[in-house]
Enzyme design. Structure first.
Site, short mmCIF file in Angstrom:
data_model
loop_
_atom_site.label_atom_id
_atom_site.label_comp_id
_atom_site.label_asym_id
_atom_site.label_seq_id
_atom_site.Cartn_x
_atom_site.Cartn_y
_atom_site.Cartn_z
N SER A 1 0.80 -1.23 0.00
CA SER A 1 0.00 0.00 0.00
C SER A 1 0.84 1.28 0.00
CB SER A 1 -0.90 0.03 1.23
OG SER A 1 -0.13 -0.04 2.41
N ASP B 1 -4.18 8.00 7.94
CA ASP B 1 -5.25 7.16 8.48
C ASP B 1 -4.79 6.27 9.63
OD1 ASP B 1 -3.65 5.38 7.16
OD2 ASP B 1 -5.14 4.72 5.70
N HIS C 1 -1.14 4.74 7.03
CA HIS C 1 -0.45 5.33 5.87
C HIS C 1 -0.24 6.82 6.10
CE1 HIS C 1 -3.00 1.91 4.50
NE2 HIS C 1 -1.83 1.52 4.05
#
Ligand SMILES: *[C@@H]1O[C@H](CO)[C@@H](O)[C@H](O)[C@H]1NC(C)=O
Ligand SMILES: *[C@@H]1O[C@H](CO)[C@@H](O)[C@H](O)[C@H]1NC(C)=O
Ligand SMILES: *[C@@H]1O[C@H](CO)[C@@H](O)[C@H](O)[C@H]1NC(C)=O
Ligand SMILES: *[C@@H]1O[C@H](CO)[C@@H](O)[C@H](O)[C@H]1NC(C)=O
Ligand SMILES: *[C@@H]1O[C@H](CO)[C@@H](O)[C@H](O)[C@H]1NC(C)=O
Length: 372
Positions: free
Chosen positions: A45, A344, A347
């Site tokens: 990610s 968040d 990240h």
């Protein structure tokens, strides 16, 4: 009249600023001298620009497929796990790297992004045999390497053709492996126990580097892991009243030491690879120190020093984060994401990635030996 000394000082200041601030991706940036024709990215990610949300219905159902993800730069979700651009976007510049799984007729002339959010370095079955569950995707590093093989088989006539074609390309092998550890540590495996899989994770990354070199890579960046003990998800999960477990930045020491343990192993692997492939440039991407740079220069970089540990998007607890109510539709978002490092809880924000990229390019540029 401005004196010569003031001018010299000013120009030094501007030069040093231009190193720190990799601003808009359209602007000329230091990597331009490398003249990379293509960039190929493997990872999770930290660098996925849309693969997970296009690969299956589970991915499309993740919060990354919806606002507020993407709100700052694209004004829409793209599958990037941030409010805007990622480090790979700042590295690639325009045009951004297209995800391999992108639905429309993607242009892969400038390279391909194979990274999948949630993916692991070790294959899902291997992790399962250690009782580690990978919940989001099965597209681990070896699956991504398979996609890369398919891609090169269809774009090069012969292997020699590929080797020739890839002379001016950059390969990013990672960051990958972070999730192997997340999926073990967050459900409660001890750090001691998880340390046992570190050699396997590092070996998987080492083999991935060998494979990209086999395809024709001559410049490879292999990033390490972040200081995970500074992330709201870990700070929340392992919160304690014992002040001795926190370092001077209020991060969890033991978890940061674990990241260092992985990174030290990875650096040794890179050293071995350099001996194995003396004609290939292999550079360690020091995400650990690039991230610490953000914390240590937070005020100067414009971050809100009173909430460095807090997620911008999220709710609850000391870190604006809850494992049961993570950033997504309906959750509050801070009014100025540019003043936050964590987007968040897991990240980072576009602003954090921008400054990290500036630090990394400054750190890696001469090691990439682009002028020779
Ligand atoms: C926003 O992204 C979604 C897919 O994530 C897409 O269906 C939609 O058309 C996009 N909207 C705009 C305005 O680009
Ligand atoms: C991963 O593979 C297993 C076994 O084939 C399957 O049951 C599972 O649904 C897959 N997971 C995802 C997230 O696709
Ligand atoms: C790509 O081509 C090589 C050589 O012909 C072959 O060994 C390999 O299996 C191919 N990869 C894929 C994914 O088809
Ligand atoms: C910390 O101490 C407070 C007050 O003594 C207590 O209510 C709380 O549960 C403790 N938290 C943890 C994580 O131990
Ligand atoms: C934290 O959560 C609140 C809502 O509870 C939100 O208004 C705020 O902007 C969030 N972000 C930060 C960094 O405090």
């Amino acid at each position: 009249m401005v004196s010569g000394r003031v001018l010299l000082f000013l120009s030094m200041f501007i030069v040093s600023l231009s190193f720190v601030f990799v601003s808009h991706p359209c602007n000329a940036h230091p990597l331009k001298i490398c003249n990379f024709h293509e960039i190929y990215q493997l990872g999770d990610s930290i660098s996925d620009t849309g693969n997970l949300i296009h690969e299956n219905p589970i991915g499309a159902a993740t919060p990354f497929a919806h606002l507020p993800y993407g709100e700052t730069f694209f004004k829409n979700a793209t599958g990037r796990c941030s409010n805007g651009l990622l480090m790979i976007d700042y590295i690639a510049g325009l045009p951004f790297l297209n995800p391999y799984k992108s639905t429309d007729d993607a242009d892969f002339r400038h390279g391909v992004n194979f990274a999948v959010a949630g993916s692991t370095a070790l294959p899902t079955e291997i992790l399962a045999s250690e009782n580690i569950l990978s919940p989001v995707t099965n597209s681990s590093l070896s699956v991504q390497l398979g996609w890369m093989s398919t891609h090169f088989n269809s774009t090069c006539k012969t292997r020699g053709d590929c080797v020739e074609k890839l002379k001016n390309s950059l390969f990013m092998v990672g960051e990958i492996g972070g999730n192997d550890y997340n999926y073990a540590l967050l459900p409660g495996k001890s750090i001691e126990e998880v340390k046992k899989i570190v050699p396997n994770v590092v070996e998987a990354i080492k083999n991935a580097v060998r494979r990209v070199i086999h395809y024709g890579a001559v410049r490879v960046i292999v990033p390490g892991n972040f200081p995970i003990g500074c992330f709201p998800i870990y700070l929340t999960r392992f919160q304690t009243n014992d002040t001795a477990v926190y370092d001077e930045d209020q991060c969890l020491k033991e978890l940061n030491d674990f990241s260092k343990y992985h990174n030290d192993n990875l650096r040794r692997a890179i050293k071995d690879l350099k001996n194995e492939f003396p004609n290939v440039v292999i550079v360690y991407g020091d995400y650990y120190h690039a991230f610490r740079f953000l914390f240590q220069n937070a005020w100067y970089l414009g971050f809100d020093v009173m909430s460095l540990q807090k997620a911008c998007c999220g709710i609850g607890g000391n870190y604006n984060f809850s494992l049961t109510r993570m950033c997504g539709a309906g959750l509050p978002v801070c009014s100025n994401p540019n003043q936050h490092i964590s987007w968040d809880g897991v990240h980072l924000t576009q602003e954090a990635y921008k400054f990290m990229t500036g630090w990394l390019i400054r750190n890696m540029l001469h090691k990439l030996q682009c002028s020779v």
